[in-house]
Design a protein around this motif. Structure first.
Motif, PDB file in Angstrom:
ATOM      1  N   CYS A  37     -17.848  19.610 -29.211  1.00  0.00           N
ATOM      2  CA  CYS A  37     -17.643  20.108 -30.571  1.00  0.00           C
ATOM      3  C   CYS A  37     -17.050  21.511 -30.608  1.00  0.00           C
ATOM      4  O   CYS A  37     -16.657  21.984 -31.685  1.00  0.00           O
ATOM      5  CB  CYS A  37     -18.980  20.120 -31.318  1.00  0.00           C
ATOM      6  SG  CYS A  37     -19.851  18.558 -31.285  1.00  0.00           S
ATOM      7  N   LEU A  38     -16.995  22.191 -29.473  1.00  0.00           N
ATOM      8  CA  LEU A  38     -16.632  23.608 -29.464  1.00  0.00           C
ATOM      9  C   LEU A  38     -15.229  23.860 -30.009  1.00  0.00           C
ATOM     10  O   LEU A  38     -15.011  24.855 -30.701  1.00  0.00           O
ATOM     11  CB  LEU A  38     -16.797  24.193 -28.062  1.00  0.00           C
ATOM     12  CG  LEU A  38     -18.241  24.229 -27.536  1.00  0.00           C
ATOM     13  CD1 LEU A  38     -18.296  24.786 -26.120  1.00  0.00           C
ATOM     14  CD2 LEU A  38     -19.137  25.041 -28.461  1.00  0.00           C
ATOM     15  N   CYS A  39     -14.271  22.988 -29.724  1.00  0.00           N
ATOM     16  CA  CYS A  39     -12.916  23.182 -30.275  1.00  0.00           C
ATOM     17  C   CYS A  39     -12.928  23.107 -31.795  1.00  0.00           C
ATOM     18  O   CYS A  39     -12.234  23.878 -32.456  1.00  0.00           O
ATOM     19  CB  CYS A  39     -11.946  22.151 -29.686  1.00  0.00           C
ATOM     20  SG  CYS A  39     -11.445  22.548 -28.002  1.00  0.00           S
ATOM     21  N   GLY A  40     -13.716  22.213 -32.333  1.00  0.00           N
ATOM     22  CA  GLY A  40     -13.845  22.127 -33.787  1.00  0.00           C
ATOM     23  C   GLY A  40     -14.456  23.389 -34.360  1.00  0.00           C
ATOM     24  O   GLY A  40     -14.048  23.866 -35.426  1.00  0.00           O
ATOM     25  N   TYR A  41     -15.439  23.942 -33.655  1.00  0.00           N
ATOM     26  CA  TYR A  41     -16.060  25.187 -34.116  1.00  0.00           C
ATOM     27  C   TYR A  41     -15.057  26.335 -34.057  1.00  0.00           C
ATOM     28  O   TYR A  41     -15.057  27.208 -34.922  1.00  0.00           O
ATOM     29  CB  TYR A  41     -17.284  25.534 -33.279  1.00  0.00           C
ATOM     30  CG  TYR A  41     -18.404  24.520 -33.348  1.00  0.00           C
ATOM     31  CD1 TYR A  41     -18.520  23.608 -34.393  1.00  0.00           C
ATOM     32  CD2 TYR A  41     -19.376  24.462 -32.357  1.00  0.00           C
ATOM     33  CE1 TYR A  41     -19.543  22.686 -34.447  1.00  0.00           C
ATOM     34  CE2 TYR A  41     -20.418  23.546 -32.397  1.00  0.00           C
ATOM     35  CZ  TYR A  41     -20.492  22.662 -33.448  1.00  0.00           C
ATOM     36  OH  TYR A  41     -21.510  21.756 -33.495  1.00  0.00           O
ATOM     37  N   LEU A  42     -14.201  26.331 -33.032  1.00  0.00           N
ATOM     38  CA  LEU A  42     -13.191  27.390 -32.923  1.00  0.00           C
ATOM     39  C   LEU A  42     -12.179  27.321 -34.067  1.00  0.00           C
ATOM     40  O   LEU A  42     -11.626  28.342 -34.464  1.00  0.00           O
ATOM     41  CB  LEU A  42     -12.457  27.288 -31.580  1.00  0.00           C
ATOM     42  CG  LEU A  42     -13.189  27.883 -30.383  1.00  0.00           C
ATOM     43  CD1 LEU A  42     -12.513  27.475 -29.088  1.00  0.00           C
ATOM     44  CD2 LEU A  42     -13.251  29.399 -30.497  1.00  0.00           C
ATOM     45  N   PRO A  48     -13.739  26.219 -23.764  1.00  0.00           N
ATOM     46  CA  PRO A  48     -12.698  25.230 -24.102  1.00  0.00           C
ATOM     47  C   PRO A  48     -11.320  25.865 -24.253  1.00  0.00           C
ATOM     48  O   PRO A  48     -11.191  26.990 -24.719  1.00  0.00           O
ATOM     49  CB  PRO A  48     -13.180  24.641 -25.421  1.00  0.00           C
ATOM     50  CG  PRO A  48     -14.068  25.671 -26.016  1.00  0.00           C
ATOM     51  CD  PRO A  48     -14.679  26.399 -24.859  1.00  0.00           C
ATOM     52  N   GLN A  49     -10.320  25.128 -23.830  1.00  0.00           N
ATOM     53  CA  GLN A  49      -8.926  25.535 -23.995  1.00  0.00           C
ATOM     54  C   GLN A  49      -8.321  24.658 -25.074  1.00  0.00           C
ATOM     55  O   GLN A  49      -7.775  23.604 -24.803  1.00  0.00           O
ATOM     56  CB  GLN A  49      -8.157  25.368 -22.673  1.00  0.00           C
ATOM     57  CG  GLN A  49      -8.727  26.153 -21.518  1.00  0.00           C
ATOM     58  CD  GLN A  49      -8.649  27.647 -21.738  1.00  0.00           C
ATOM     59  OE1 GLN A  49      -7.653  28.163 -22.244  1.00  0.00           O
ATOM     60  NE2 GLN A  49      -9.713  28.355 -21.390  1.00  0.00           N
ATOM     61  N   CYS A  50      -8.469  25.077 -26.312  1.00  0.00           N
ATOM     62  CA  CYS A  50      -8.012  24.259 -27.443  1.00  0.00           C
ATOM     63  C   CYS A  50      -6.632  24.665 -27.891  1.00  0.00           C
ATOM     64  O   CYS A  50      -6.280  25.783 -27.905  1.00  0.00           O
ATOM     65  CB  CYS A  50      -8.992  24.408 -28.614  1.00  0.00           C
ATOM     66  SG  CYS A  50     -10.713  24.177 -28.158  1.00  0.00           S
TER      67      CYS A  50
END
Length: 112
Positions: free
Chosen positions: A79-84, A110-112
């Protein structure tokens, strides 16, 4: 009633019935497996930043993370990319303390 039904009780293609039943059963099983896999994946991660509340201390102050914090961070990793991408959460997820927390928990940033 036709006479042919009395003489030939099975349709002329009756030899195909076992094959058709086997194919139908295989298709039903494949669909069931795919649906259960999708359901399992959906249940695996519920993206909720509230789940990371045990990590607020380390994110705000840089203090060492608890075991619970690291566990929750690992669970929320997908979920971290969504949070970013969320403007109200980005500052917390992208802060130096959050990167330190991720490093301490062994979670790649994460590398989003």
């Amino acid at each position: 009633m036709k006479i042919s039904h009395l003489v030939f009780p099975f349709p002329p293609w009756h030899w195909l019935l076992p094959s058709i039943n086997c194919v139908a059963l295989c298709v039903v099983v494949m669909v069931a497996v795919m649906l259960s896999e999708e359901a399992r994946m959906a249940e695996a991660v519920t993206c909720s930043p509230v789940q990371l509340s045990p990590c607020l201390g380390p994110i705000n102050s840089g203090s060492p993370p608890s075991t619970t914090c690291c566990q929750k961070l690992r669970e929320q990793r997908p979920c971290l990319c969504g949070y970013l991408k969320n403007p109200s959460l980005r500052q917390y997820v992208n802060s130096p303390n959050a990167r330190k927390l991720a490093s301490n928990c062994g979670v790649p940033v994460p590398q989003c």
